[in-house]
Write a protein that holds these residues in place. Structure first.
Motif, short mmCIF file in Angstrom:
data_model
loop_
_atom_site.label_atom_id
_atom_site.label_comp_id
_atom_site.label_asym_id
_atom_site.label_seq_id
_atom_site.Cartn_x
_atom_site.Cartn_y
_atom_site.Cartn_z
N LEU A 35 0.79 -1.23 0.00
CA LEU A 35 0.00 0.00 0.00
C LEU A 35 0.82 1.28 0.00
CD1 LEU A 35 -2.92 -1.18 2.31
CD2 LEU A 35 -2.82 -1.14 -0.19
N SER A 36 1.96 1.28 0.69
CA SER A 36 2.68 2.56 0.70
C SER A 36 3.50 2.76 -0.58
CB SER A 36 3.48 2.80 1.97
OG SER A 36 4.38 1.81 2.20
N PHE A 37 3.74 1.70 -1.34
CA PHE A 37 4.28 1.91 -2.69
C PHE A 37 3.20 2.58 -3.55
CE2 PHE A 37 7.66 -1.17 -1.81
CZ PHE A 37 8.74 -0.52 -2.42
N TRP B 96 12.81 0.08 5.56
CA TRP B 96 12.91 -0.29 6.98
C TRP B 96 11.52 -0.36 7.59
CZ3 TRP B 96 15.87 -2.35 10.61
CH2 TRP B 96 15.43 -2.23 11.94
N SER B 97 11.22 -1.52 8.20
CA SER B 97 9.90 -1.68 8.80
C SER B 97 9.94 -2.68 9.94
CB SER B 97 8.91 -2.19 7.74
OG SER B 97 7.67 -2.48 8.34
N THR B 98 9.23 -2.37 11.00
CA THR B 98 9.06 -3.33 12.09
C THR B 98 7.61 -3.83 12.13
OG1 THR B 98 8.48 -1.61 13.69
CG2 THR B 98 10.83 -2.18 13.51
N ALA B 99 6.88 -3.60 11.03
CA ALA B 99 5.46 -4.00 11.01
C ALA B 99 5.33 -5.52 11.21
CB ALA B 99 4.83 -3.60 9.68
N PHE B 108 0.53 -3.60 4.39
CA PHE B 108 1.46 -2.63 4.99
C PHE B 108 2.83 -3.26 5.17
CE2 PHE B 108 -2.80 -1.49 6.67
CZ PHE B 108 -2.89 -0.25 6.08
N GLY B 109 3.81 -2.44 5.55
CA GLY B 109 5.11 -2.97 5.91
C GLY B 109 6.17 -2.86 4.83
N ALA B 110 5.92 -2.07 3.80
CA ALA B 110 6.94 -1.87 2.77
C ALA B 110 8.07 -0.97 3.28
CB ALA B 110 6.32 -1.28 1.52
N1 LIG Z 1 4.23 6.64 15.18
C1 LIG Z 1 5.18 5.70 15.28
N2 LIG Z 1 5.46 5.13 16.48
C2 LIG Z 1 6.41 4.18 16.60
N3 LIG Z 1 7.15 3.72 15.57
C3 LIG Z 1 6.93 4.24 14.36
C4 LIG Z 1 5.94 5.24 14.14
N4 LIG Z 1 5.96 5.57 12.82
C5 LIG Z 1 6.90 4.80 12.26
N5 LIG Z 1 7.50 3.99 13.17
C6 LIG Z 1 8.62 3.05 12.93
O1 LIG Z 1 9.25 3.38 11.71
C7 LIG Z 1 9.20 2.25 10.82
C8 LIG Z 1 9.10 2.75 9.39
O2 LIG Z 1 7.84 3.42 9.18
P1 LIG Z 1 7.24 3.48 7.72
O3 LIG Z 1 5.93 4.16 7.77
O4 LIG Z 1 8.26 4.05 6.79
O5 LIG Z 1 7.06 1.94 7.31
P2 LIG Z 1 5.98 0.90 7.83
O6 LIG Z 1 4.89 1.60 8.54
O7 LIG Z 1 6.69 -0.15 8.61
O8 LIG Z 1 5.46 0.27 6.47
P3 LIG Z 1 4.58 1.03 5.36
O9 LIG Z 1 4.36 2.43 5.82
O10 LIG Z 1 5.39 0.97 4.12
O11 LIG Z 1 3.32 0.26 5.27
C9 LIG Z 1 8.03 1.44 11.29
O12 LIG Z 1 8.09 0.08 10.88
C10 LIG Z 1 8.16 1.61 12.80
O13 LIG Z 1 9.17 0.78 13.32
#
Ligand SMILES: Nc1ncnc2c1ncn2[C@@H]1O[C@H](COP(=O)(O)OP(=O)(O)OP(=O)(O)O)[C@@H](O)[C@H]1O
Ligand SMILES: [Mg+2]
Lengths: 111, 143
Positions: A35-37, B96-99, B108-110
Motif C-alpha cells: 500500500l505505501s508503494f 525499513w519496517s518493524t510491522a 502494509f510494511g513496505a
Molecule cells: N508513530 C510511530 N510510532 C512508533 N514507531 C513508528 C511510528 N511511525 C513509524 N515507526 C517506525 O518506523 C518504521 C518505518 O515506518 P514506515 O511508515 O516508513 O514503514 P511501515 O509503517 O513499517 O510500512 P509502510 O508504511 O510501508 O506500510 C516502522 O516500521 C516503525 O518501526
C-alpha cells in the motif's frame, strides 16, 4: 480518451462498485499490492490493478486519487471495503485475469 | 490573515484498521471544498494518511491537529503516546519496517510510509522519545 466505464465494457470487467466515477478518465495504469508503494508512486487518475480488496486499499485509492481499482484474479472485495467504496464513490472493477494481463489489457486500450 | 485559518482536531483510534484513513479523508474532502489545488490536496492526503496509519499500526492511536490557511498552506501535527522510534534515521530509510506479519498481510510494511511523508510534505520534523511517544509535524505549502 478512455473512461472507466469504457474500459470495463471493452474488457468485460465486473463492476463491483460503480457510481459517478465510471465517467472518470483513465490516464495510465499502475500495479502493486504494497500500500505505501501505491500511495507514493501510483499516478493520480491511474487504473490501479491489485489483488488487495480490503478497506485499507480503498483508503489508499481515495487518498492517492486513482481513477479506479481493478481487482485481478477475481480477488474479493470484502464487506467493509465495499461499504467504504460506496461511501466515497470509489469505482471497483474485477477481472478474472492475472495482474499483469489485466494491466496490459487496460494499457492496450490506452495506446 | 490569521483569522482565516481553520483548525481541526481529529481523533485517531488505535488498532482499528477499518477506520484508519478517516481523518485523512475528512481533511482531503475539506481541502477540496475549500478550493485548494489538486496538487496540494493530493500532497496533504498522502502525507497525512501515511502518518495516520503509522499512528494506528505503530503508535496505538492519538490526535491529529490540522491548520488550514488559504494564504500559507496546511500544517499537520500528529501526536501519539506509543512506544516511540528508537532510531529515526533508520526508520526514515526506504524499506525499513518493524510491522508485524498481521499487518503485512493487509498490505502494509513496505517501509515506505515515512519516506512518502518526507517526499510529499514540504517541511517535516519527527520528535520521538522511546516509551513516551512520537510527534510528527508536517507542512504543505501552497506553491
Ligand atoms: N508513530 C510511530 N510510532 C512508533 N514507531 C513508528 C511510528 N511511525 C513509524 N515507526 C517506525 O518506523 C518504521 C518505518 O515506518 P514506515 O511508515 O516508513 O514503514 P511501515 O509503517 O513499517 O510500512 P509502510 O508504511 O510501508 O506500510 C516502522 O516500521 C516503525 O518501526
Ligand atoms: Mg507506515
Amino acid at each position: 480518451m478512455l473512461t472507466v466505464e469504457q474500459a470495463a465494457k471493452q474488457l468485460g470487467l465486473t463492476v463491483l462498485n460503480g457510481g459517478d466515477g465510471l465517467g472518470r478518465e483513465i490516464q495510465t495504469v499502475y500495479s502493486c499490492d504494497l500500500l505505501s508503494f501505491v500511495m507514493g508512486r501510483a499516478p493520480a487518475d491511474s487504473a490501479w490493478v491489485t489483488v488487495m480488496g480490503n478497506v485499507n486499499a480503498m483508503a489508499v485509492a481515495l487518498l492517492a486519487d486513482v481513477a479506479c481499482v481493478v481487482l485481478a484474479e477475481n480477488a474479493a472485495l470484502d464487506a467493509d471495503a465495499l461499504l467504504r467504496a460506496e461511501q466515497n464513490d470509489i469505482v471497483v472493477l474485477q477481472s478474472g485475469q492475472p495482474v499483469f494481463d489485466t494491466a496490459l489489457a487496460i494499457h492496450s486500450l490506452l495506446s | 490573515m490569521a483569522n482565516d485559518t481553520i483548525k481541526l482536531e481529529l481523533e485517531v483510534p488505535g488498532d482499528d484498521f477499518t477506520r484508519a484513513g478517516e481523518a485523512s479523508s475528512t481533511v482531503k474532502g475539506m481541502l477540496k471544498k475549500l478550493g485548494f489545488s489538486p496538487n496540494v490536496v493530493r500532497k496533504v492526503a498522502i502525507a497525512m494518511y501515511e502518518g495516520e496509519i503509522n499512528m494506528v499500526i505503530h503508535g496505538g492511536g492519538g490526535q491529529i491537529t490540522v491548520e488550514i490557511s488559504p494564504e500559507s498552506g496546511v500544517s499537520m501535527s500528529l501526536v501519539d503516546h506509543g512506544p516511540g522510534i528508537p532510531n529515526i534515521e533508520l526508520a526514515m530509510q526506504e524499506g525499513w519496517s518493524t510491522a508485524p506479519d498481521s499487518v503485512r498481510n493487509l498490505g502494509f510494511g513496505a517501509g515506505m510510509g515515512l519516506p512518502n511523508m518526507k517526499k510529499y510534505s514540504d517541511e517535516m520534523e519527527i520528535l520521538s522519545e522511546v516509551g513516551v511517544g512520537t510527534t510528527v509535524n508536517m507542512k504543505v505549502h501552497l506553491a
